[in-house]
Design a protein around this motif. Structure first.
Motif, PDB file in Angstrom:
ATOM      1  N   VAL A 102      -6.910   1.928  -1.471  1.00  0.00           N
ATOM      2  CA  VAL A 102      -6.974   0.800  -2.413  1.00  0.00           C
ATOM      3  C   VAL A 102      -8.428   0.386  -2.621  1.00  0.00           C
ATOM      4  O   VAL A 102      -8.844   0.060  -3.737  1.00  0.00           O
ATOM      5  N   GLY A 103      -9.226   0.415  -1.545  1.00  0.00           N
ATOM      6  CA  GLY A 103     -10.633   0.048  -1.645  1.00  0.00           C
ATOM      7  C   GLY A 103     -11.419   0.984  -2.528  1.00  0.00           C
ATOM      8  O   GLY A 103     -12.306   0.554  -3.296  1.00  0.00           O
ATOM      9  N   ILE A 104     -11.122   2.269  -2.458  1.00  0.00           N
ATOM     10  CA  ILE A 104     -11.831   3.241  -3.305  1.00  0.00           C
ATOM     11  C   ILE A 104     -11.441   3.045  -4.768  1.00  0.00           C
ATOM     12  O   ILE A 104     -12.290   3.120  -5.673  1.00  0.00           O
ATOM     13  N   GLY A 105     -10.160   2.760  -5.011  1.00  0.00           N
ATOM     14  CA  GLY A 105      -9.754   2.417  -6.378  1.00  0.00           C
ATOM     15  C   GLY A 105     -10.468   1.175  -6.871  1.00  0.00           C
ATOM     16  O   GLY A 105     -10.895   1.094  -8.024  1.00  0.00           O
ATOM     17  N   LEU A 389     -10.873  -9.557 -13.242  1.00  0.00           N
ATOM     18  CA  LEU A 389      -9.761 -10.419 -12.850  1.00  0.00           C
ATOM     19  C   LEU A 389      -8.827  -9.703 -11.873  1.00  0.00           C
ATOM     20  O   LEU A 389      -8.340 -10.302 -10.905  1.00  0.00           O
ATOM     21  N   VAL A 390      -8.582  -8.418 -12.107  1.00  0.00           N
ATOM     22  CA  VAL A 390      -7.745  -7.640 -11.185  1.00  0.00           C
ATOM     23  C   VAL A 390      -8.426  -7.534  -9.825  1.00  0.00           C
ATOM     24  O   VAL A 390      -7.766  -7.637  -8.777  1.00  0.00           O
ATOM     25  N   LEU A 391      -9.738  -7.349  -9.811  1.00  0.00           N
ATOM     26  CA  LEU A 391     -10.460  -7.296  -8.541  1.00  0.00           C
ATOM     27  C   LEU A 391     -10.352  -8.622  -7.787  1.00  0.00           C
ATOM     28  O   LEU A 391     -10.185  -8.643  -6.562  1.00  0.00           O
ATOM     29  N   GLN A 392     -10.445  -9.724  -8.507  1.00  0.00           N
ATOM     30  CA  GLN A 392     -10.281 -11.026  -7.859  1.00  0.00           C
ATOM     31  C   GLN A 392      -8.890 -11.148  -7.246  1.00  0.00           C
ATOM     32  O   GLN A 392      -8.733 -11.640  -6.112  1.00  0.00           O
ATOM     33  N   LEU A 393      -7.882 -10.687  -7.956  1.00  0.00           N
ATOM     34  CA  LEU A 393      -6.523 -10.732  -7.432  1.00  0.00           C
ATOM     35  C   LEU A 393      -6.398  -9.880  -6.170  1.00  0.00           C
ATOM     36  O   LEU A 393      -5.830 -10.328  -5.163  1.00  0.00           O
ATOM     37  N   LEU A 394      -6.904  -8.661  -6.216  1.00  0.00           N
ATOM     38  CA  LEU A 394      -6.827  -7.784  -5.045  1.00  0.00           C
ATOM     39  C   LEU A 394      -7.577  -8.382  -3.859  1.00  0.00           C
ATOM     40  O   LEU A 394      -7.126  -8.290  -2.709  1.00  0.00           O
ATOM     41  N   VAL A 458      -8.091   3.149 -14.324  1.00  0.00           N
ATOM     42  CA  VAL A 458      -9.264   3.440 -13.492  1.00  0.00           C
ATOM     43  C   VAL A 458      -8.948   3.202 -12.025  1.00  0.00           C
ATOM     44  O   VAL A 458      -9.323   4.001 -11.151  1.00  0.00           O
ATOM     45  N   PHE A 459      -8.258   2.109 -11.739  1.00  0.00           N
ATOM     46  CA  PHE A 459      -7.883   1.829 -10.348  1.00  0.00           C
ATOM     47  C   PHE A 459      -7.022   2.953  -9.780  1.00  0.00           C
ATOM     48  O   PHE A 459      -7.248   3.417  -8.657  1.00  0.00           O
ATOM     49  N   LEU A 460      -6.046   3.415 -10.537  1.00  0.00           N
ATOM     50  CA  LEU A 460      -5.154   4.471 -10.057  1.00  0.00           C
ATOM     51  C   LEU A 460      -5.893   5.784  -9.855  1.00  0.00           C
ATOM     52  O   LEU A 460      -5.518   6.585  -8.989  1.00  0.00           O
ATOM     53  N   LEU A 461      -6.956   6.024 -10.628  1.00  0.00           N
ATOM     54  CA  LEU A 461      -7.766   7.231 -10.420  1.00  0.00           C
ATOM     55  C   LEU A 461      -8.404   7.245  -9.036  1.00  0.00           C
ATOM     56  O   LEU A 461      -8.713   8.309  -8.501  1.00  0.00           O
TER      57      LEU A 461
END
Length: 501
Positions: A102-105, A389-394, A458-461
């Motif tokens: 998850v961190g690499i994504g 925003l997705v990074l803040q959520l994660l 991009v995250f899933l990559l």
């Protein structure tokens, strides 16, 4: 040219913290970087009129609510910053809480997010410069040379020392906030259009159908405030400086935005401001300051919007360079990007690479005969905003997961309650932005769908990349997001094996 080169993660030691200019930044310096990234004057003059048009006179409260949400997020975020000191900021936090895949994504998403937030703004630089020159001297200039000149200027600012950037941003930030304070002073002294009113705070004007759109604009206006942790390695007393700068930035932006939007309402009156915003949204603030202060102040506002955009570009450029530096030190990006200038102590190779990338994107949009505002800015900036925003959520989700597995003395309010509440509120923010994406882009449904998909794609990559690193480069995978003095393969004291997967 003499440089200092970063070492592989398995050879990383505490001396890496001296590659950048450690102890250079105080609370105010870091706050200047993150508030400048938000570009308060540009947000107010360019976006706030639309918030008023859609949400009515209750729009100021939308900015307060967004600020409160992000202040709640900052509680867990800054608490974790005292325990995770890696230069990777967002992706380091997420790795420590949710694991390396998850961190690499998240690392890939951070690169795309911050690059999107910066590169698209070169289109805004071109349009604001063009509009300013046309307004002041009647000149019409093509947009490409302005964008390319901006790339060179920002590239030079990133090449220089962080001290240079902090001083420059301090001056530019004072200018852009100062002109808004001048407008506020004029409106307050003259009592507004029909006397000062607090009707904007009334629930009947806050909870209206357009409030959701106002909140979407408001959350977007804070983008970049979380980048305080990126400067940890260059901060003085980072355990105090970084949290203080974070709270200072989000507190200032929330209160300042709400106050300035309320001032705009007073300038035209509760009964007339929505009509004025609809008739001329781009000119709303210029009309107000010309009326209450003078035409010369409107001319200054035109100039300071350009410098506001430049400040935002420089702030994001510095943040991107430090992310690239951290990932080069990890071994995920080419190690050459981890070189730090011996005299300026800046990640100058990462900065050069980012400038080249920006130039390629700008030239591609120019070659496609795209509009610098409608396409270069909005189509590149919007996926970046969603990504952050997705990074803040994660990161909010990662905080309680991390503290559940390590020994600590932090209270449950900071490590569980605030992060969980922030996660719920951030999900709401993301839903608001995605469901109102047409307000940000003005594009077709097909284009909007593509822009929304970029961040999750991009995250899933990152997940297959993590799988490949684990098998092909196990040393890089084991050292990913490790603390400077931590053995490779560890993800924190007393962490369960799950987090090391």
């Amino acid at each position: 040219m003499s440089v200092t080169t970063s070492e592989p993660p398995e050879q990383r030691t505490s001396r890496d913290a001296t590659t950048l200019r450690s102890g250079s930044l105080g609370t105010a310096d870091i706050a200047f970087f993150v508030v400048s990234a938000a570009a308060p004057l540009t947000v107010m003059a360019g976006v706030a009129p639309l918030a008023i048009l859609l949400g009515g006179i209750g729009a100021p409260v939308g900015y307060l609510l967004a600020g409160l949400t992000l202040a709640v997020f900052a509680v867990g975020f800054t608490t974790m910053s005292r325990h995770v000191t890696s230069g990777g900021a967002f992706y380091a936090f997420i790795t420590r809480g949710l694991g390396r895949p998850v961190g690499i994504g998240a690392a890939l998403l951070a690169l795309i997010g911050y690059n999107g937030m910066e590169i698209g703004v070169y289109g805004l630089l071109a349009t604001t410069t063009r509009d300013t020159l046309h307004s002041l001297v009647g000149a019409d200039v093509p947009w490409l040379p302005v964008s390319l000149a901006g790339l060179v200027l920002i590239g030079y600012g990133g090449y220089r020392s962080i001290d240079f950037g902090a001083k420059l941003l301090g001056v530019l930030l004072v200018a852009e906030t100062g002109i808004l304070v001048l407008l506020a002073g004029g409106v307050l002294l003259k009592g507004g259009a029909h006397g000062l009113s607090l009707a904007s705070l009334a629930p009947a004007h806050v909870f209206v159908p357009g409030t959701a759109a106002v909140l979407a604009f408001a959350f977007a206006a804070f983008t970049g405030f979380e980048s305080t942790v990126i400067y940890r390695r260059e901060a003085r007393d980072p355990e105090r400086t970084v949290p203080r700068a974070t709270y200072a930035a989000v507190g200032f932006l929330g209160l300042f935005y709400a106050f300035v939007v309320w001032i705009a309402v007073q300038a035209f009156g509760d009964d007339q401001v929505v009509r004025a915003a609809g008739d001329d949204p781009a000119g709303l603030f210029f009309t107000a300051i010309a009326t209450y202060v003078g035409g010369w102040a409107a001319d200054l506002m035109h100039l300071f919007i350009v410098t506001s955009v430049i400040a935002s570009l420089l702030a994001f450029h510095n943040a991107i360079n430090r992310y690239a530096l951290a990932l080069a030190e990890e071994g995920v990006l080419p190690r050459r990007l981890g070189r730090v200038h011996a005299r300026h102590r800046s990640p100058y190779v990462a900065g050069l690479a980012q400038t080249v990338l920006g130039a390629l994107v700008v030239l591609a949009f120019w070659a496609a005969d795209a509009d610098p505002y409608q396409q270069l800015l909005l189509w590149v900036n919007t996926p970046g905003m969603i990504g952050l925003l997705v990074l803040q959520l994660l990161a909010a989700i990662a905080v309680p997961c991390y503290f559940r597995r390590v020994r600590h003395t932090e209270g449950a309010l900071r490590t569980v309650v605030a992060p969980v509440v922030a996660a719920v509120l951030l999900v709401t923010a993301i839903v608001l932005v995605v469901t109102h994406i047409d307000l940000f882009t003005g594009a077709s449904p097909a284009v909007n769908a593509l822009l929304v998909v970029v961040a999750p794609a991009v995250f899933l990559l990152g997940l297959p990349l993590a799988w490949w690193l684990r098998r092909a480069r196990p040393d890089v995978y084991a050292g990913f997001a490790a603390e400077p003095d931590e053995p490779a393969g560890s993800t924190g004291a007393t962490v369960s094996p799950v987090s090391a997967k």
